[in-house]
Scaffold this active site. Structure first.
Site, short mmCIF file in Angstrom:
data_model
loop_
_atom_site.label_atom_id
_atom_site.label_comp_id
_atom_site.label_asym_id
_atom_site.label_seq_id
_atom_site.Cartn_x
_atom_site.Cartn_y
_atom_site.Cartn_z
N GLU A 38 -6.65 4.01 -6.00
CA GLU A 38 -7.90 4.03 -5.17
C GLU A 38 -8.61 5.34 -5.86
OE1 GLU A 38 -9.67 3.80 -0.87
OE2 GLU A 38 -8.11 5.22 -1.12
N ASP A 90 -3.22 4.76 -2.31
CA ASP A 90 -4.21 4.95 -1.43
C ASP A 90 -4.45 6.39 -1.69
OD1 ASP A 90 -5.58 4.68 1.13
OD2 ASP A 90 -4.45 6.58 1.54
N HIS A 126 -10.59 -3.90 3.26
CA HIS A 126 -10.77 -3.57 4.64
C HIS A 126 -11.41 -2.39 5.23
CE1 HIS A 126 -8.15 -0.58 2.40
NE2 HIS A 126 -8.01 0.11 3.43
N ASP A 127 -12.06 -1.69 4.24
CA ASP A 127 -12.86 -0.48 4.71
C ASP A 127 -14.56 -0.87 4.52
OD1 ASP A 127 -10.67 1.31 4.88
OD2 ASP A 127 -10.71 1.86 2.87
N ASP A 139 0.87 -1.21 -0.14
CA ASP A 139 0.06 -0.13 0.05
C ASP A 139 0.98 1.21 0.01
OD1 ASP A 139 -2.71 1.12 0.35
OD2 ASP A 139 -3.11 -0.74 1.29
C1 GLC Z 1 -8.05 4.99 2.28
C2 GLC Z 1 -7.85 3.71 2.78
C3 GLC Z 1 -8.81 3.75 4.54
C4 GLC Z 1 -7.65 4.97 5.04
C5 GLC Z 1 -7.95 6.37 4.18
C6 GLC Z 1 -6.83 7.31 4.82
O1 GLC Z 1 -9.45 5.13 1.80
O2 GLC Z 1 -8.61 2.54 2.09
O3 GLC Z 1 -8.62 2.67 4.98
O4 GLC Z 1 -8.35 5.22 6.13
O5 GLC Z 1 -7.35 5.89 2.72
O6 GLC Z 1 -5.66 6.86 4.28
#
Ligand code: GLC
Ligand code: CA
Length: 586
Positions: free
Chosen positions: A268, A207, A341-342, A100
């Site tokens: 993302e 990310d 994971h979210d 990541d």
């Molecule tokens: C992304 C991640 C999440 C995190 C956010 C801030 O959305 O998937 O888990 O809290 O970024 O880094």
């Protein structure tokens, strides 16, 4: 970069959330040696690409998405040596590994930020995003604008040393880096990117790439929630600005120069429309190889709605989202995933949850993912059909900072309103981020065989019924089914990995029917998925030659080898047929 042989195209990915994967030293926290010890489980499943969620040194305000030092490992996860070992062990099993890359922000404990906050004149003063206070009518100091952070509160935090505010789209402990600063970008490259590519990782899941750019005038957001002090950030102010493309091209060019063309970059990109996404993945743009789009999770929901107002997507809306994502294949490449994971577990989000049909639905959803084009990603525990947390989870059981902030906010706003507070907790049971973060259920031993001691987060009570050890001995279980389905995906790669996706009977709210076509337009595969508690009929698209239909696989053991069974689907059953298009029979 996107030759047809690009390794990542046919890869089966698996996301590891290290805190909850496997605890090798019995301190209650998953770790890198734990990951290494379970690589054969992934290999047996058919996985050949690991996406490792953050393992960097971090104060863990956001489970590692708040990096204190890109070049070292959080001590509870292990050491750099463990990480080197993981890379070697994965490679020796034919698996690639991506990390990541969290560079929209760092932790406020990162040395860069510690310097930046000291004064307005230090060498790193401009590495983050600082703005002067505003003053209200009463002469009080106010943040530069009215934006509400992703997890609640203002996006601005005041620092007395500079008499200024810094920007953080997420938590206060996650200050946003200033991507417009060339020096910052160069430092990001050398510490967070190059450092790891040199150690042998094969690419990154990037990310929050959607938000690297922000409108630096920082206009106020429109007031859409008059009862709230801070307003949801308007996406046009924080997303997909033109400079992101320049920065990504710059990053890609440097990577290519130093490490060649094979590094994979996956961005993302929530809430982004097709035209905009195509700009990132168009191979000639030389930016990202694929994106993670979230329309299938959000279908029918308002991104700014409170969690307890969220609903499961109506099936036709889910189909629309899948059409969007699958069609990215025509502009470059796509990804497919139904958990991360979210997010909640897929058997709860798209299926019936824990109960009579959970097992059936977990296999049907395996067929769903494995018949989608692009690079697929499973999320840990999905291979055994792990579920959401249940209604017995109280506030004390929860760990996710975003979820806890949300509960606090509701409590502050409605201090005497028990029903509102209960609704908020219930929203977290259904959609909170802890759902996907509980320990992997390896066995029926205490703590699900994840650890010998009480883990950092509660284990879901159903681990005695749902666990890897049990499913290793159950040819009808989800684990066996995933293995089989992944093999089938590779066998029919022309249709299943690289094929065109066409939805039929789209308005049907109970069944999801699609055809996958490979290079030979006559040879097609038909997928029929029942998303309901009732039996349903297989829908045969008009251009399919019915007499050519051959059942390749059903998720139901009763139907598995039974080509005579007819066209009645069990609840939550999925089927895969090979067939020919009409007029092309041989
Ligand atoms: C992304 C991640 C999440 C995190 C956010 C801030 O959305 O998937 O888990 O809290 O970024 O880094
Ligand atoms: Ca441990």
């Amino acid at each position: 970069m996107t030759s047809d042989r690009s390794w990542w195209k046919d890869a089966v990915g698996y996301q590891i959330w290290p805190a909850s994967f496997y605890d090798s030293n019995n301190d209650g926290m998953g770790d890198l040696p734990g990951v290494i010890s379970k690589l054969d489980h992934l290999k047996d499943l058919g996985v050949d690409l690991i996406w490792l969620s953050p393992v960097y040194d971090s104060p863990q305000a956001d489970m590692g998405y708040d990096v204190r030092d890109y070049e070292s490992i959080w001590d509870k996860f292990g050491t750099l040596k463990d990480m080197d070992m993981l890379i070697v062990e994965a490679k020796s099993r034919g698996m690639k590994l991506i990390m990541d890359l969290v560079v929209n922000h760092t932790s406020d404990e990162h040395a860069w930020f510690q310097d930046s906050k000291k004064s307005r004149t230090n060498p790193k003063s401009d590495w983050y995003i600082w703005r002067d206070p505003k003053t209200d009518a009463q002469g009080e100091r106010r943040p530069p604008n009215n934006w509400r952070a992703a997890f609640g509160g203002s996006v601005w935090t005041y620092v007395a040393e500079r008499d200024q505010y810094y920007l953080h789209l997420c938590l206060e402990k996650q200050p946003d880096l200033n991507w417009t600063n060339r020096e910052t970008r160069a430092a990001i490259y050398s510490t967070a990117v190059d450092f790891w590519l040199r150690r042998g990782v094969d690419g990154f899941r990037m990310d929050s790439v959607v938000a690297f750019w922000k409108d630096t005038r920082f206009p106020d957001s429109e007031i859409t929630k008059p009862d709230q002090e801070f307003q949801p950030m308007e996406w046009k102010f924080i997303m997909n600005g033109a400079p992101v493309h320049d920065w990504l091209k710059e990053l890609r060019a440097r990577i290519k120069e130093d490490h060649g063309p094979d590094v994979v970059l996956i961005g993302e990109l929530p809430g982004t429309g097709t035209d905009e996404i195509v700009r990132y993945i168009d191979p000639s743009a030389k930016e990202l190889n694929m994106v993670l789009d979230f329309d299938h999770f959000m279908a029918g929901n308002d991104w700014h709605a409170d969690l307890h107002e969220r609903t499961r997507p109506a099936l036709p809306l889910l189909k629309d989202a899948m059409i969007k994502q699958q069609d990215f294949m025509q502009s470059g490449w796509t990804s497919a995933f139904t958990e991360n994971h979210d997010n909640p577990r897929s058997v709860d989000r798209f299926g019936p949850g824990d109960g009579e049909y959970r097992d059936a639905a977990s296999k049907m959803l395996a067929m769903f993912l494995c018949t989608l084009s692009g690079t697929i990603f499973l999320y840990q525990g999905q291979e055994i059909g792990m579920t959401n947390i249940d209604a017995s989870w109280t506030r004390a059981d929860l760990r996710d900072a975003a979820g806890l902030d949300y509960l606090d906010e509701v409590e502050r706003k409605f201090p005497h309103h028990v029903a509102k507070q209960e609704a908020a907790l219930e929203g977290l049971h259904r959609f909170g981020r802890d759902n996907g973060r509980t320990p992997v259920q390896w066995s029926a031993a205490p703590y699900a065989g994840f650890s010998g001691v009480k883990p950092w987060i509660r284990v879901i009570d159903n681990y005695k019924a749902i666990n890897v050890a049990h499913q290793e001995n159950d040819p009808d279980g989800a684990l066996f089914f995933w293995r089989r389905m992944i093999k089938m995906r590779r066998h029919y790669r022309n249709q299943l990995i690289r094929g065109r996706f066409q939805v039929h009977d789209k308005e049907n709210p109970k069944t999801f029917t699609y055809v996958k076509t490979g290079v030979d337009p006559a040879e097609i595969l038909l997928v029929v998925l029942n998303f309901g508690d009732e039996n349903a009929d297989v829908f045969v698209p008009g251009d399919v030659n019915e007499s050519s239909m051959r059942l390749l696989l059903s998720t139901s053991s009763e139907h598995r080898l039974d080509t005579e069974h007819g066209r009645r689907l069990h609840p939550w059953e999925g089927r895969l047929y090979s067939c020919q298009r009409k007029g092309t029979d041989v």
